[in-house]
Design a protein around this motif. Structure first.
Motif, short mmCIF file in Angstrom:
data_model
loop_
_atom_site.label_atom_id
_atom_site.label_comp_id
_atom_site.label_asym_id
_atom_site.label_seq_id
_atom_site.Cartn_x
_atom_site.Cartn_y
_atom_site.Cartn_z
N MET A 69 25.62 -5.62 31.61
CA MET A 69 24.37 -5.98 32.26
C MET A 69 24.45 -7.40 32.82
O MET A 69 24.93 -8.31 32.15
CB MET A 69 23.20 -5.89 31.28
CG MET A 69 22.95 -4.50 30.74
SD MET A 69 21.66 -4.47 29.48
CE MET A 69 20.22 -4.90 30.45
N VAL A 70 24.02 -7.57 34.05
CA VAL A 70 23.97 -8.89 34.67
C VAL A 70 22.64 -9.05 35.39
O VAL A 70 21.99 -8.05 35.73
CB VAL A 70 25.13 -9.10 35.69
CG1 VAL A 70 26.49 -8.99 35.01
CG2 VAL A 70 25.01 -8.15 36.86
N PRO A 71 22.20 -10.28 35.62
CA PRO A 71 20.96 -10.47 36.39
C PRO A 71 21.11 -9.95 37.81
O PRO A 71 22.18 -10.07 38.42
CB PRO A 71 20.77 -11.99 36.38
CG PRO A 71 21.62 -12.49 35.26
CD PRO A 71 22.77 -11.56 35.15
N PHE A 72 20.05 -9.36 38.33
CA PHE A 72 19.99 -8.94 39.73
C PHE A 72 19.01 -9.85 40.46
O PHE A 72 17.96 -10.22 39.93
CB PHE A 72 19.47 -7.50 39.86
CG PHE A 72 20.47 -6.42 39.51
CD1 PHE A 72 21.62 -6.69 38.79
CD2 PHE A 72 20.22 -5.11 39.87
CE1 PHE A 72 22.51 -5.69 38.45
CE2 PHE A 72 21.10 -4.09 39.54
CZ PHE A 72 22.25 -4.38 38.83
N SER A 73 19.35 -10.19 41.68
CA SER A 73 18.46 -10.95 42.56
C SER A 73 18.40 -10.26 43.91
O SER A 73 19.13 -9.30 44.16
CB SER A 73 18.95 -12.39 42.70
OG SER A 73 18.89 -13.08 41.47
N ILE A 74 17.51 -10.74 44.78
CA ILE A 74 17.32 -10.13 46.09
C ILE A 74 17.49 -11.17 47.18
O ILE A 74 16.98 -12.28 47.08
CB ILE A 74 15.93 -9.47 46.19
CG1 ILE A 74 15.87 -8.22 45.31
CG2 ILE A 74 15.59 -9.11 47.64
CD1 ILE A 74 14.53 -7.54 45.28
N LEU A 75 18.23 -10.78 48.22
CA LEU A 75 18.35 -11.58 49.44
C LEU A 75 17.57 -10.87 50.54
O LEU A 75 17.84 -9.71 50.85
CB LEU A 75 19.82 -11.72 49.85
CG LEU A 75 20.07 -12.45 51.16
CD1 LEU A 75 19.62 -13.90 51.08
CD2 LEU A 75 21.54 -12.37 51.55
N ASP A 76 16.62 -11.58 51.12
CA ASP A 76 15.76 -10.99 52.15
C ASP A 76 15.91 -11.77 53.45
O ASP A 76 16.06 -12.99 53.43
CB ASP A 76 14.30 -11.03 51.68
CG ASP A 76 13.35 -10.34 52.65
OD1 ASP A 76 13.74 -9.30 53.22
OD2 ASP A 76 12.23 -10.84 52.83
N LEU A 77 15.88 -11.06 54.57
CA LEU A 77 15.95 -11.69 55.88
C LEU A 77 14.65 -11.56 56.65
O LEU A 77 14.60 -11.85 57.84
CB LEU A 77 17.09 -11.10 56.71
CG LEU A 77 18.50 -11.63 56.45
CD1 LEU A 77 18.98 -11.34 55.03
CD2 LEU A 77 19.49 -11.06 57.46
N SER A 78 13.58 -11.10 55.98
CA SER A 78 12.32 -10.81 56.67
C SER A 78 12.59 -10.00 57.94
O SER A 78 12.28 -10.44 59.06
CB SER A 78 11.55 -12.08 57.00
OG SER A 78 10.99 -12.67 55.87
N PRO A 79 13.17 -8.81 57.80
CA PRO A 79 13.53 -8.04 59.00
C PRO A 79 12.30 -7.67 59.83
O PRO A 79 11.26 -7.27 59.30
CB PRO A 79 14.20 -6.78 58.42
CG PRO A 79 13.71 -6.68 57.01
CD PRO A 79 13.50 -8.09 56.55
#
Length: 332
Positions: free
Chosen positions: A1-11
């Motif tokens: 298990m590892v931390p998950f993060s999100i990358l957003d580009l405001s599409p």
């Protein structure tokens, strides 16, 4: 298990508006926070009709105001486009507004085409060549001010904003290791360099006041849905975007297609599938199998997922499904 993060580009989805893009980013950040993701980062791009996050610090403030716990930041700010003082002031302001939640990820690429980069930077060569020095200057501006210091970042001086180095090359791996900074690698842009870059960073890491041991976050594209077929259908938007980028066709983020064969040539298909070979696309079972192998191969300390999905409801469903995978480590 590892931390998950999100990358957003405001599409900016085809048929949508920039205002709706920012509303979707807000909803996505709120969903990520509720599900226990670690970070929600936004990326700087310019001159792209399908991406609305050009004024990155402003959009970070927008999602920061809509959330209360999740870390927010840039993935990244393209530092050669800006003076270090401006970035210190922007992120010092964000840290004052959202204490203890702000990350500053820095990149060296322009985040746009060369003409737009020229309009941003004026002097392209100076921006790229001074990147290491600009990072050091930025660190100094964030430090508590000396009594006789002539240039102050206000807000900014004394702000405890973690600096990350982002990259898609071996250069970034060497630099992050030398400076003792956490490192995030964009595998969806440079899959060939991924394993070498991570190995170089770990092998050559020098402990610093920031970090005593290497920390690697690996970026990957993802599209999770209830079935493999649905996930692949939504992922055709990203595939079209990559083809359009290579064709120099600018437009909003495209709607998904049922059949890609009438859109791309065999060579374009080969190139896109090669570039996106680490993408995690499928049902929960398929996504877990691919992502767990990816984590094993890279020994990543954290994974940051970009979910280029046209429909916001399908995007939010993908956020939910990734958080249900056995590999997911919920933020404390």
């Amino acid at each position: 298990m590892v931390p998950f993060s999100i990358l957003d580009l405001s599409p900016v989805a085809e048929g949508s508006t920039v205002s709706q893009s920012f509303e979707s980013s807000k909803r996505m950040a709120q969903k990520a926070e509720a599900l226990g993701y670690t970070r929600f980062w936004l990326a700087e791009h310019h001159g792209m009709p399908g991406i609305a996050s050009a004024a990155t610090a402003v959009v970070i403030g927008h999602v920061g105001a809509a959330t209360s716990r999740i870390r927010i930041g840039s993935g990244g700010v393209m530092l050669p486009n800006h003076s270090p003082l401006v970035i210190a002031e922007q992120f010092g302001t964000l840290e004052a507004l959202f204490p203890g939640r702000v990350d500053l990820g820095l990149g060296r690429a322009p985040g746009t085409d060369m003409r737009t980069a020229q309009a941003l930077r004026r002097n392209l060569d100076a921006g790229a060549q001074s990147f290491p020095n600009d990072i050091v200057e930025l660190q100094h501006l964030f430090s508590p001010a000396d009594e006789n210091q002539s240039i102050l970042a206000v807000p900014g001086n004394g702000a405890k904003v973690p600096i990350w180095l982002l990259g898609s090359s071996l250069y970034s791996a060497h630099l992050a290791a030398m400076l003792g900074l956490p490192y995030a690698f964009a595998s969806h842009f440079a899959p060939e360099a991924l394993l070498d870059a991570v190995a170089i960073y770990r092998d050559r890491f020098t402990p610093s006041a920031t970090l005593d041991k290497p920390y690697v976050m690996v970026g990957v594209m993802g599209s999770a849905a209830d079935t493999d077929e649905e996930a692949q259908y939504h992922f055709t938007s990203a595939q079209q975007q990559f083809v359009n980028l290579r064709r120099n066709v600018r437009g909003p983020f495209p709607r998904p297609r049922k059949d890609m064969d009438d859109f791309w040539t065999p060579m374009e298909k080969l190139n896109v599938e090669h570039t996106l070979r680490y993408a995690v696309v499928g049902s929960p079972a398929t996504a877990e199998a691919k992502l767990s192998q990816f984590i094993k191969d890279t020994e990543a300390d954290e994974v940051i997922i970009s979910m280029p999905i046209h429909d916001i409801e399908a995007r939010l469903r993908s956020v939910e499904l990734f958080a249900q995978l056995p590999s997911f480590k919920k933020a404390a």
